[in-house]
Write a protein that holds these residues in place. Structure first.
Motif, PDB file in Angstrom:
ATOM      1  N   ILE A  19     -56.391   7.068 -42.095  1.00  0.00           N
ATOM      2  CA  ILE A  19     -55.169   6.263 -42.225  1.00  0.00           C
ATOM      3  C   ILE A  19     -55.544   4.798 -42.412  1.00  0.00           C
ATOM      4  CG2 ILE A  19     -53.143   5.425 -40.968  1.00  0.00           C
ATOM      5  CD1 ILE A  19     -52.926   8.352 -39.833  1.00  0.00           C
ATOM      6  N   HIS A  20     -56.510   4.316 -41.650  1.00  0.00           N
ATOM      7  CA  HIS A  20     -56.957   2.926 -41.805  1.00  0.00           C
ATOM      8  C   HIS A  20     -57.482   2.680 -43.222  1.00  0.00           C
ATOM      9  CE1 HIS A  20     -58.812  -0.941 -40.883  1.00  0.00           C
ATOM     10  NE2 HIS A  20     -59.856  -0.496 -41.586  1.00  0.00           N
ATOM     11  N   PHE A  21     -58.335   3.569 -43.715  1.00  0.00           N
ATOM     12  CA  PHE A  21     -58.921   3.398 -45.045  1.00  0.00           C
ATOM     13  C   PHE A  21     -57.843   3.319 -46.122  1.00  0.00           C
ATOM     14  CE2 PHE A  21     -60.545   5.111 -49.042  1.00  0.00           C
ATOM     15  CZ  PHE A  21     -61.621   4.269 -49.262  1.00  0.00           C
ATOM     16  N   TYR A  22     -56.929   4.275 -46.114  1.00  0.00           N
ATOM     17  CA  TYR A  22     -55.940   4.329 -47.184  1.00  0.00           C
ATOM     18  C   TYR A  22     -54.873   3.237 -47.074  1.00  0.00           C
ATOM     19  CZ  TYR A  22     -58.065   8.383 -49.187  1.00  0.00           C
ATOM     20  OH  TYR A  22     -58.969   9.222 -49.814  1.00  0.00           O
ATOM     21  N   LEU A  26     -57.432   0.428 -49.186  1.00  0.00           N
ATOM     22  CA  LEU A  26     -56.794   0.636 -50.480  1.00  0.00           C
ATOM     23  C   LEU A  26     -55.413  -0.006 -50.565  1.00  0.00           C
ATOM     24  CD1 LEU A  26     -57.705   4.279 -51.521  1.00  0.00           C
ATOM     25  CD2 LEU A  26     -58.892   2.152 -52.001  1.00  0.00           C
ATOM     26  N   LEU A  27     -54.846  -0.359 -49.410  1.00  0.00           N
ATOM     27  CA  LEU A  27     -53.521  -0.994 -49.321  1.00  0.00           C
ATOM     28  C   LEU A  27     -52.401  -0.117 -49.869  1.00  0.00           C
ATOM     29  CD1 LEU A  27     -54.275  -4.727 -50.211  1.00  0.00           C
ATOM     30  CD2 LEU A  27     -54.119  -3.668 -47.951  1.00  0.00           C
ATOM     31  N   LEU A  28     -52.518   1.195 -49.667  1.00  0.00           N
ATOM     32  CA  LEU A  28     -51.429   2.087 -50.036  1.00  0.00           C
ATOM     33  C   LEU A  28     -50.373   2.046 -48.941  1.00  0.00           C
ATOM     34  CD1 LEU A  28     -53.397   5.137 -51.473  1.00  0.00           C
ATOM     35  CD2 LEU A  28     -52.483   3.150 -52.682  1.00  0.00           C
ATOM     36  N   THR A  29     -49.135   2.270 -49.319  1.00  0.00           N
ATOM     37  CA  THR A  29     -48.018   2.194 -48.377  1.00  0.00           C
ATOM     38  C   THR A  29     -47.995   3.424 -47.474  1.00  0.00           C
ATOM     39  OG1 THR A  29     -46.757   0.979 -50.041  1.00  0.00           O
ATOM     40  CG2 THR A  29     -45.520   1.939 -48.201  1.00  0.00           C
ATOM     41  N   PRO A  30     -48.001   3.204 -46.153  1.00  0.00           N
ATOM     42  CA  PRO A  30     -47.944   4.349 -45.242  1.00  0.00           C
ATOM     43  C   PRO A  30     -46.579   5.035 -45.288  1.00  0.00           C
ATOM     44  CG  PRO A  30     -47.879   2.284 -44.010  1.00  0.00           C
ATOM     45  CD  PRO A  30     -48.052   1.921 -45.449  1.00  0.00           C
ATOM     46  N   GLU A  31     -46.597   6.347 -45.180  1.00  0.00           N
ATOM     47  CA  GLU A  31     -45.382   7.159 -45.136  1.00  0.00           C
ATOM     48  C   GLU A  31     -45.489   8.093 -43.936  1.00  0.00           C
ATOM     49  OE1 GLU A  31     -42.701   7.568 -47.402  1.00  0.00           O
ATOM     50  OE2 GLU A  31     -43.369   5.890 -48.656  1.00  0.00           O
ATOM     51  N   SER A  45     -48.591  10.637 -44.774  1.00  0.00           N
ATOM     52  CA  SER A  45     -48.871  10.456 -46.195  1.00  0.00           C
ATOM     53  C   SER A  45     -49.043   8.974 -46.482  1.00  0.00           C
ATOM     54  CB  SER A  45     -47.704  10.994 -47.048  1.00  0.00           C
ATOM     55  OG  SER A  45     -47.468  12.355 -46.784  1.00  0.00           O
ATOM     56  N   VAL A  46     -49.599   8.684 -47.645  1.00  0.00           N
ATOM     57  CA  VAL A  46     -49.652   7.314 -48.152  1.00  0.00           C
ATOM     58  C   VAL A  46     -49.141   7.346 -49.586  1.00  0.00           C
ATOM     59  CG1 VAL A  46     -51.482   6.473 -46.631  1.00  0.00           C
ATOM     60  CG2 VAL A  46     -52.105   7.583 -48.771  1.00  0.00           C
ATOM     61  N   ARG A  47     -48.422   6.303 -49.952  1.00  0.00           N
ATOM     62  CA  ARG A  47     -47.775   6.266 -51.264  1.00  0.00           C
ATOM     63  C   ARG A  47     -48.617   5.481 -52.261  1.00  0.00           C
ATOM     64  NH1 ARG A  47     -43.531   7.983 -53.372  1.00  0.00           N
ATOM     65  NH2 ARG A  47     -42.668   8.662 -51.383  1.00  0.00           N
ATOM     66  N   MET A  48     -48.892   6.117 -53.413  1.00  0.00           N
ATOM     67  CA  MET A  48     -49.629   5.455 -54.494  1.00  0.00           C
ATOM     68  C   MET A  48     -48.676   4.665 -55.393  1.00  0.00           C
ATOM     69  SD  MET A  48     -52.273   8.508 -55.477  1.00  0.00           S
ATOM     70  CE  MET A  48     -53.209   7.510 -56.632  1.00  0.00           C
ATOM     71  N   ASN A  49     -47.499   5.218 -55.645  1.00  0.00           N
ATOM     72  CA  ASN A  49     -46.470   4.564 -56.456  1.00  0.00           C
ATOM     73  C   ASN A  49     -45.156   5.265 -56.157  1.00  0.00           C
ATOM     74  OD1 ASN A  49     -46.276   6.914 -58.210  1.00  0.00           O
ATOM     75  ND2 ASN A  49     -48.174   6.215 -59.147  1.00  0.00           N
ATOM     76  N   THR A  50     -44.105   4.943 -56.911  1.00  0.00           N
ATOM     77  CA  THR A  50     -42.800   5.516 -56.601  1.00  0.00           C
ATOM     78  C   THR A  50     -42.744   7.031 -56.723  1.00  0.00           C
ATOM     79  OG1 THR A  50     -42.049   5.123 -58.871  1.00  0.00           O
ATOM     80  CG2 THR A  50     -41.541   3.424 -57.234  1.00  0.00           C
ATOM     81  N   SER A  51     -43.678   7.612 -57.494  1.00  0.00           N
ATOM     82  CA  SER A  51     -43.599   9.057 -57.705  1.00  0.00           C
ATOM     83  C   SER A  51     -44.820   9.840 -57.237  1.00  0.00           C
ATOM     84  CB  SER A  51     -43.354   9.341 -59.194  1.00  0.00           C
ATOM     85  OG  SER A  51     -44.434   8.868 -59.965  1.00  0.00           O
ATOM     86  N   THR A  52     -45.801   9.190 -56.613  1.00  0.00           N
ATOM     87  CA  THR A  52     -47.019   9.902 -56.232  1.00  0.00           C
ATOM     88  C   THR A  52     -47.462   9.533 -54.820  1.00  0.00           C
ATOM     89  OG1 THR A  52     -47.724   9.755 -58.545  1.00  0.00           O
ATOM     90  CG2 THR A  52     -49.365  10.478 -56.951  1.00  0.00           C
ATOM     91  N   ILE A  53     -47.759  10.559 -54.021  1.00  0.00           N
ATOM     92  CA  ILE A  53     -48.262  10.343 -52.665  1.00  0.00           C
ATOM     93  C   ILE A  53     -49.541  11.142 -52.446  1.00  0.00           C
ATOM     94  CG2 ILE A  53     -46.021   9.816 -51.621  1.00  0.00           C
ATOM     95  CD1 ILE A  53     -45.957  12.708 -50.573  1.00  0.00           C
TER      96      ILE A  53
END
Length: 146
Positions: A19-22, A26-31, A45-53
């Motif tokens: 969780i820390h790494f992502y 990588l600064l992905l948004t936590p979900e 989960s972590v969010r890559m963009n509006t349509s991909t996690i």
């Protein structure tokens, strides 16, 4: 057929490290991180963009599925495409966090043509490719505005 990546699933062993790494490197948004730690959902989960996690499956969700209890190694790597400045910022964060670049920068073909890539690993040895596309045409093809 044309489609979008909806999600990928990583089997993980260390919740906190992954969780820390992502979220911090990588600064992905936590979900659903708080809900996961509260026991309300089975995985974060972590969010890559509006349509991909990226779903992070804890060991309790996958260990019974293998004879040895080891992580299923079917995933070779996954690739994230970034704007050039975001890619350069990521390289700095990788260095600041003592994360080795295994290969690159190197030119490689991807879903939007030829891009510049580096390869590195997360705390559980999953291989990640991070790339940017130099040409405006390729950025527009992948909806990455400059």
């Amino acid at each position: 057929m044309e489609c979008l990546m909806d999600h990928i699933v990583l089997n993980i062993e260390s919740d906190d490290a992954m969780i820390h790494f992502y979220t911090k490197v990588l600064l992905l948004t936590p979900e659903r991180i708080e809900e996961y730690y509260a026991g309300k959902v089975p995985f974060p989960s972590v969010r890559m963009n509006t349509s991909t996690i990226i779903d992070l499956f804890p060991k309790k969700m996958w260990q019974h599925k293998t004879q040895t209890g080891k992580i299923n190694n079917n995933l070779n790597h996954f690739c994230i495409a970034l704007k050039k400045q975001t890619w350069e910022d990521l390289l700095k964060r990788l260095q600041e966090n003592n994360i080795d670049i295994e290969e690159g920068p190197v030119l490689r073909w991807g879903s939007c043509g030829i891009g510049t890539s580096v390869y590195f690993r997360d705390p559980e040895e999953n291989l990640i490719e991070a790339r940017y596309y130099e040409s405006k045409e390729n950025n527009e093809k992948c909806l990455l505005s400059s």
